[in-house]
Design an enzyme around this catalytic site. Structure first.
Site, PDB file in Angstrom:
ATOM      1  N   ASP A 231       0.829  -1.204   0.000  1.00  0.00           N
ATOM      2  CA  ASP A 231       0.000   0.000   0.000  1.00  0.00           C
ATOM      3  C   ASP A 231       0.870   1.263   0.000  1.00  0.00           C
ATOM      4  O   ASP A 231       0.687   2.172  -0.829  1.00  0.00           O
ATOM      5  CB  ASP A 231      -0.884  -0.061   1.256  1.00  0.00           C
ATOM      6  CG  ASP A 231      -2.091   0.835   1.189  1.00  0.00           C
ATOM      7  OD1 ASP A 231      -2.368   1.392   0.111  1.00  0.00           O
ATOM      8  OD2 ASP A 231      -2.780   0.972   2.221  1.00  0.00           O
TER       9      ASP A 231
ATOM     10  N   GLY B 124       1.597 -10.058   4.860  1.00  0.00           N
ATOM     11  CA  GLY B 124       2.595  -9.186   5.494  1.00  0.00           C
ATOM     12  C   GLY B 124       2.099  -8.738   6.854  1.00  0.00           C
ATOM     13  O   GLY B 124       2.009  -9.526   7.798  1.00  0.00           O
TER      14      GLY B 124
HETATM   15  N1  AR6 Z   1       5.830  -5.525  -4.128  1.00  0.00           N
HETATM   16  C1  AR6 Z   1       5.398  -6.797  -3.970  1.00  0.00           C
HETATM   17  N2  AR6 Z   1       5.161  -7.357  -2.771  1.00  0.00           N
HETATM   18  C2  AR6 Z   1       5.396  -6.595  -1.673  1.00  0.00           C
HETATM   19  C3  AR6 Z   1       5.849  -5.255  -1.750  1.00  0.00           C
HETATM   20  C4  AR6 Z   1       6.074  -4.709  -3.055  1.00  0.00           C
HETATM   21  N3  AR6 Z   1       6.509  -3.468  -3.228  1.00  0.00           N
HETATM   22  N4  AR6 Z   1       5.974  -4.769  -0.477  1.00  0.00           N
HETATM   23  C5  AR6 Z   1       5.602  -5.767   0.366  1.00  0.00           C
HETATM   24  N5  AR6 Z   1       5.269  -6.880  -0.351  1.00  0.00           N
HETATM   25  P1  AR6 Z   1       1.484  -6.126   3.147  1.00  0.00           P
HETATM   26  P2  AR6 Z   1      -1.127  -7.119   4.076  1.00  0.00           P
HETATM   27  C6  AR6 Z   1       4.763  -8.195   0.126  1.00  0.00           C
HETATM   28  O1  AR6 Z   1       1.928  -5.910   4.541  1.00  0.00           O
HETATM   29  O2  AR6 Z   1      -0.508  -8.232   4.828  1.00  0.00           O
HETATM   30  C7  AR6 Z   1      -0.575  -2.007   4.918  1.00  0.00           C
HETATM   31  O3  AR6 Z   1      -0.133  -1.140   5.924  1.00  0.00           O
HETATM   32  C8  AR6 Z   1       4.974  -8.535   1.564  1.00  0.00           C
HETATM   33  O4  AR6 Z   1       6.256  -9.146   1.743  1.00  0.00           O
HETATM   34  O5  AR6 Z   1       1.779  -5.078   2.136  1.00  0.00           O
HETATM   35  O6  AR6 Z   1      -2.352  -7.402   3.242  1.00  0.00           O
HETATM   36  C9  AR6 Z   1      -2.019  -1.729   4.505  1.00  0.00           C
HETATM   37  O7  AR6 Z   1      -2.340  -0.365   4.560  1.00  0.00           O
HETATM   38  C10 AR6 Z   1       3.842  -9.529   1.821  1.00  0.00           C
HETATM   39  O8  AR6 Z   1       4.189 -10.843   1.393  1.00  0.00           O
HETATM   40  O9  AR6 Z   1      -0.135  -6.346   3.084  1.00  0.00           O
HETATM   41  C11 AR6 Z   1      -2.794  -2.535   5.497  1.00  0.00           C
HETATM   42  O10 AR6 Z   1      -2.961  -1.832   6.712  1.00  0.00           O
HETATM   43  C12 AR6 Z   1       2.729  -9.039   0.907  1.00  0.00           C
HETATM   44  O11 AR6 Z   1       3.348  -8.147  -0.017  1.00  0.00           O
HETATM   45  C13 AR6 Z   1      -1.922  -3.737   5.737  1.00  0.00           C
HETATM   46  O12 AR6 Z   1      -0.589  -3.333   5.436  1.00  0.00           O
HETATM   47  C14 AR6 Z   1       1.604  -8.307   1.616  1.00  0.00           C
HETATM   48  O13 AR6 Z   1       2.092  -7.519   2.686  1.00  0.00           O
HETATM   49  C15 AR6 Z   1      -2.265  -4.887   4.808  1.00  0.00           C
HETATM   50  O14 AR6 Z   1      -1.507  -6.016   5.160  1.00  0.00           O
END
Ligand code: AR6
Length: 175
Positions: free
Chosen positions: A33, A123
């Site tokens: 995000d 994440g």
């Molecule tokens: N590109 C691809 N994957 C990524 C990237 C990127 N740039 N950055 C992180 N990941 P998360 P969630 C991976 O935390 O668990 C936010 O604060 C990461 O390693 O982004 O759905 C939102 O505002 C992980 O495997 O999303 C919400 O409050 C995956 O993407 C909350 O986090 C998802 O991690 C959502 O949490």
């Protein structure tokens, strides 16, 4: 329709639609995000604010999806979806499946030919990667008969562990 896996940063993907692992506020956060809003620029947040002032006054519920401009990203749309926070006491798998299904059906409605997904909820929301990958791939498999415009579904995995889980889930799902 083909399913592809790549290791990398979702904000660098040249696709029609990039899926954002957002939160209900639609106003940004960390992880994917944060990266999407940082690289996509203020146009995305502006549309998110307008959505909060109209259709989604109470926020976007978990499992649903909504589209905005992709701003400066090399894409046409960002599809924001809200994954469930993982819980040990309650099975929220249907909400995670709903994120993938709703995003794919919205991409289809928009006429997107290629869609990039992150590993939603794995994440900050702590969903175990093996189960998150399994739900992602089985949902794509079960939704593909409803997709005509969408020709490529690309999973963009940030590290080699996530990539390995998705590789295995892809093999096992037959997607
Ligand atoms: N590109 C691809 N994957 C990524 C990237 C990127 N740039 N950055 C992180 N990941 P998360 P969630 C991976 O935390 O668990 C936010 O604060 C990461 O390693 O982004 O759905 C939102 O505002 C992980 O495997 O999303 C919400 O409050 C995956 O993407 C909350 O986090 C998802 O991690 C959502 O949490």
């Amino acid at each position: 329709m083909t399913v592809t896996l790549v290791r990398g940063d979702i904000t660098e993907q040249a696709v029609d639609a990039v899926v954002n692992a957002a939160n209900s506020s639609l106003l940004g956060g960390g992880g994917v995000d944060g990266a999407i809003h940082r690289r996509g620029g203020p146009a995305i947040l502006e549309e998110c604010r307008a959505l909060r002032a109209s259709r989604y006054r109470g926020g976007l519920p978990a499992g649903e999806a909504v589209a905005t401009t992709a701003g400066r990203l090399p894409a046409r749309w960002v599809i924001h979806t809200v994954g469930p926070v993982h819980s040990l006491s309650e099975d929220r798998s249907h909400l995670l499946a709903s994120c993938y299904r709703s995003s794919l059906l919205l991409a289809e409605e928009l006429g997107a030919r290629s869609v990039a997904f992150p590993a939603i909820s794995t994440g900050v929301y702590r969903w175990p990667l093996d189960d998150g990958a399994r739900i992602a791939l089985t949902t794509v498999r079960d939704t593909r008969s409803r997709l005509e415009q969408v020709k490529e579904v690309r999973f963009v995995l940030f590290d080699s562990t996530a990539y390995a889980h998705f590789e295995r889930a892809l093999r096992e799902s037959g997607a």
